[in-house]
Design an enzyme around this catalytic site. Structure first.
Site, PDB file in Angstrom:
ATOM      1  CE  LYS A 118      -3.973  -2.605   0.132  1.00 55.25           C
ATOM      2  NZ  LYS A 118      -5.516  -2.388  -0.711  1.00 55.25           N
TER       3      LYS A 118
ATOM      4  CG  ASP B 271      -4.319  -0.403  -3.593  1.00 59.57           C
ATOM      5  OD1 ASP B 271      -4.494   0.280  -4.284  1.00 59.57           O
ATOM      6  OD2 ASP B 271      -4.949  -1.183  -3.183  1.00 59.57           O
TER       7      ASP B 271
ATOM      8  CD  GLU C 206      -5.178  -2.793  -6.583  1.00 60.06           C
ATOM      9  OE1 GLU C 206      -4.208  -3.563  -6.537  1.00 60.06           O
ATOM     10  OE2 GLU C 206      -6.315  -3.202  -5.438  1.00 60.06           O
TER      11      GLU C 206
ATOM     12  CD  GLU D 243      -9.594  -2.310  -3.877  1.00 65.20           C
ATOM     13  OE1 GLU D 243      -8.755  -2.130  -4.646  1.00 65.20           O
ATOM     14  OE2 GLU D 243     -10.753  -2.038  -2.785  1.00 65.20           O
TER      15      GLU D 243
ATOM     16  CG  ASP E 254     -15.411  -6.720  -5.310  1.00 69.39           C
ATOM     17  OD1 ASP E 254     -14.140  -5.845  -4.369  1.00 69.39           O
ATOM     18  OD2 ASP E 254     -16.857  -6.975  -4.746  1.00 69.39           O
TER      19      ASP E 254
ATOM     20  CG  HIS F 201     -11.001  -6.073  -4.920  1.00 72.17           C
ATOM     21  ND1 HIS F 201     -11.807  -5.864  -3.793  1.00 72.17           N
ATOM     22  CD2 HIS F 201      -9.575  -5.538  -4.169  1.00 72.17           C
ATOM     23  CE1 HIS F 201     -11.658  -5.092  -2.275  1.00 72.17           C
ATOM     24  NE2 HIS F 201      -9.980  -5.516  -2.904  1.00 72.17           N
TER      25      HIS F 201
END
Lengths: 442, 442
Positions: B218, B246, B272, B301, B324, B351
């Site tokens: 992340k 992400d 992402e 997602e 998703d 996801h």
């Protein structure tokens, strides 16, 4: 300075499906409804606001408002209005709640209800109608109410400020002009799908007698029927007046193009919502194909937030920007869309109808004219003559123009008796309808 | 043939915020939750399904399911499964309810819960895991479950059929291959924002020992910290393994480009969710700018429906398509997105995470490989090691690969005791947390 002490939310619904008011290609039987918001303070000051829906599920919006309202209750009004842009961003970004959107659908309709009520409170606090609060506000202060996240590739705060400053010195002229002449409206009342030919003729004649020069007709269910109905309306209004068409999302992309070529002889100014409200590039393709026919694309009443408007505007996917006062997250988000539309030379023609929408958009188009666009070219605001009798300060249209509101606030405060009669399912009107078997309680 | 007689919806929440599981740049404290759906029939047949959320507001999704579930209860299962595409379109287009979306946010999450439960029922009826039900289904029948409205400019039913038929003759090989080797997974467990450096190192080592070769980190809160954390991970995993980044929607467009150039030295495969999930053209601009650095854009997602996926795919705005299983309206809508992605050569990397998402996507990537993509190039499915213990048939990852589910159904049926303990707010775990003062009931 006042503190907000209490939130009340009411589920208010009108049984409009009984008369096919508002029927279109996708929404055959709406019961115009709203989640009605009241913020009370420790002084006499209150803020009233609403967000619109078509009936079923209105309680979901009410419950969403109750959740999000917790971020408002307990706050000093100065804590909100001194940094309204920052407050707005927090409101739509609760770390758990935002998964349910973010900034779209139920939770964003809820945002609108809350934010509209807050602006109503602010305007009442200043003793001004909302449009006048906005018009008199310093450009810097106005810009501070906006959230520019995700917009900087299209509009920066500096650009927003420059647009607002440009018009400062000539504001007074335009305000005076509007006070005497009003802002041009068009009517959709004559053109609903469910109406008979005789009814359309009668309504066209009535509307012309009332001074309207712009008319909208619903299309998209059946091509032959659309041709017939466009012809009836054109026979009534002639070709010196303006006709718009509205498909309410009925078609795919190529189908939109093919269908509208068949209606091109009736010279519509625009085709509204030809396809999915989410299909930016589809709208852009339709706009490109219909440009040689002089038909623009209009959309926005279901455009979920400023990020989608940014793309529609920048990509040439809307020639007419139809902001919705309850679909976007209230005045703050509308302001930034007005500025983007101006920068990219897209005229704003707000979405009216339903319940309370016309009351709201009247303020917005007045602000747009005085402080942003400074032009009425290709600009016209929708008017539908339904349910205004329930408001304390209803909008008034005269000679085909919206008149300027004078009462303090944002004009969507409902009469107490209307709230009592139409609250769902406990109001007296609904109890009667259930007893008569015309509706079944949910 | 069975008739659906009853709908039960449970609000199930896990207090994951107590441990910073799943923390990212925009969602600091998720309590992984689901609206859990049970359809009962007049036979022993049941369908269980869920849709995921982050906690607060999960009840809105539950109530939305109760509304929409009325269109299901009373139906013969054959009425649904014989014309599932038509049924699905009706479900998302209730003439009043669609105003609340359409097909986005709360009401579309609700659609997923309902539709996932129906597919679970269908698979159990056939005594097969969901992936196998799909794999064995005639292409014509599969296509009949899809809704192509608003898609015909990108994918027609005929094209969908042609894609599915192309792979028919070689299906058995790929099924056999997956049964022995599984489908490649990547792990996000090591890379959450809230985790310490030591914890990251330990989790990287553990993941490598478990056979993982692909890792996600992340980013987006602080550039210096991102550089430091990317370095820690690369030091652990080396450059022969794959790193993904992400940002969870943290940035504006230009900011995304500038920030990722600073992380390019760590050779991420993708960035992402750099910006708003609604910003198709923003993602396209980021993708174009980062292409020279070998960094693709991944998103999906929070991509609300097939119309948005269509544009992301066609416009080159996603190089990796992260469907998703609960954001899209269940299996029907996912199938059509898989086919669009295939046509435009965009690999699908679903996801995972939350609760139940990994159980679901395992079926979807298996179907994708056997019947649509027939390739694993650039394809990898997210795996997060949380909350699997609550499911009767949890997904199992071995040697860095998802193993193939064998039990009939769609794998998200929860254990009765988990439902009892975690139902909100009445479950025993929640009562205890309230009593301990760790949470306040809403």
């Amino acid at each position: 300075m006042a503190t907000i002490t209490e939130l009340t939310v009411k589920d208010v619904r009108f049984p409009t499906s009984l008369e096919a008011h508002g029927s279109d290609a996708m929404h055959a039987d709406p019961d115009y409804s709203c989640a009605y918001v009241i913020f009370k303070t420790d002084s006499k000051l209150e803020g009233h606001g609403l967000t619109f829906s078509l009936g079923r599920g209105n309680d979901l919006v009410c419950n969403s408002i109750k959740y999000m309202g917790r971020m408002v209750v307990g706050k000093k009004v100065s804590d909100i209005f001194d940094n309204f842009g920052i407050f707005w961003e927090k409101l739509v970004n609760d770390t758990q709640f935002r998964w349910l959107g973010p900034e779209k659908g139920v939770v964003h309709l809820a945002t609108a209800g809350i934010v509209n009520a807050l602006w109503d409170m602010w305007a009442k606090m200043e003793g001004k109608p909302l449009w006048k609060l906005l018009v008199d506000m310093e450009p810097e202060k106005l810009v501070s109410t906006m959230d520019f996240r995700y917009l900087s590739d299209a509009l920066t705060p500096e650009e927003a400020l420059a647009i607002l400053k440009k018009n400062q010195s000539t504001k007074a002229e335009r305000e005076k002009e509007l006070l005497s002449k009003g802002y041009p409206a068009y009517t959709t009342s004559a053109g609903w799908l469910g109406y008979s030919e005789e009814r359309i003729k009668k309504l066209c004649q009535e509307a012309m007698a009332e001074g309207f020069t712009k008319f909208k007709v619903k299309v998209g269910a059946d091509l032959k029927d659309d041709i017939r109905r466009c012809r009836v309306i054109r026979e009534q209004i002639g070709y010196d007046k303006v006709l718009m068409t509205d498909a309410n999302q009925r078609w795919d992309v190529q189908q939109s193009i093919d269908w509208m070529k068949q209606l091109a002889e009736f010279k519509p100014l625009w085709i509204e919502e030809p396809t999915s409200p989410d299909d930016i590039m589809g709208h852009a393709a339709i706009a490109k194909a219909l440009k040689p026919y002089g038909i623009g694309v209009a959309t926005g009443e279901m455009c979920q937030n400023r990020v989608m408007f940014k793309q529609f505007i920048v990509e040439g996917a809307m020639q007419f920007c139809q902001i919705d006062s309850c679909r976007l997250g209230g005045v703050n988000e509308i302001l930034v869309v007005l500025l983007m539309a101006y920068k990219y030379r897209v005229p704003v023609c707000p979405h009216g109808g339903g319940v309370g929408l016309c009351e709201y958009i009247n303020h917005l188009c007045i602000f747009d004219y005085i402080c942003v666009s400074a032009s009425m070219e290709n600009r016209v605001t929708e008017y539908v003559d339904h349910l205004h009798e329930h408001f304390k300060s209803p909008c008034v249209v005269k000679d085909g123009c919206y008149t300027v509101p004078k009462d303090p606030g944002y004009s969507a405060e409902m009469k107490e008796e209307s709230l009592l009669e139409y609250e769902y399912p406990s109001g007296s009107v609904w109890k009667k309808l259930f007893a008569e078997g015309k509706f079944t309680p949910e």
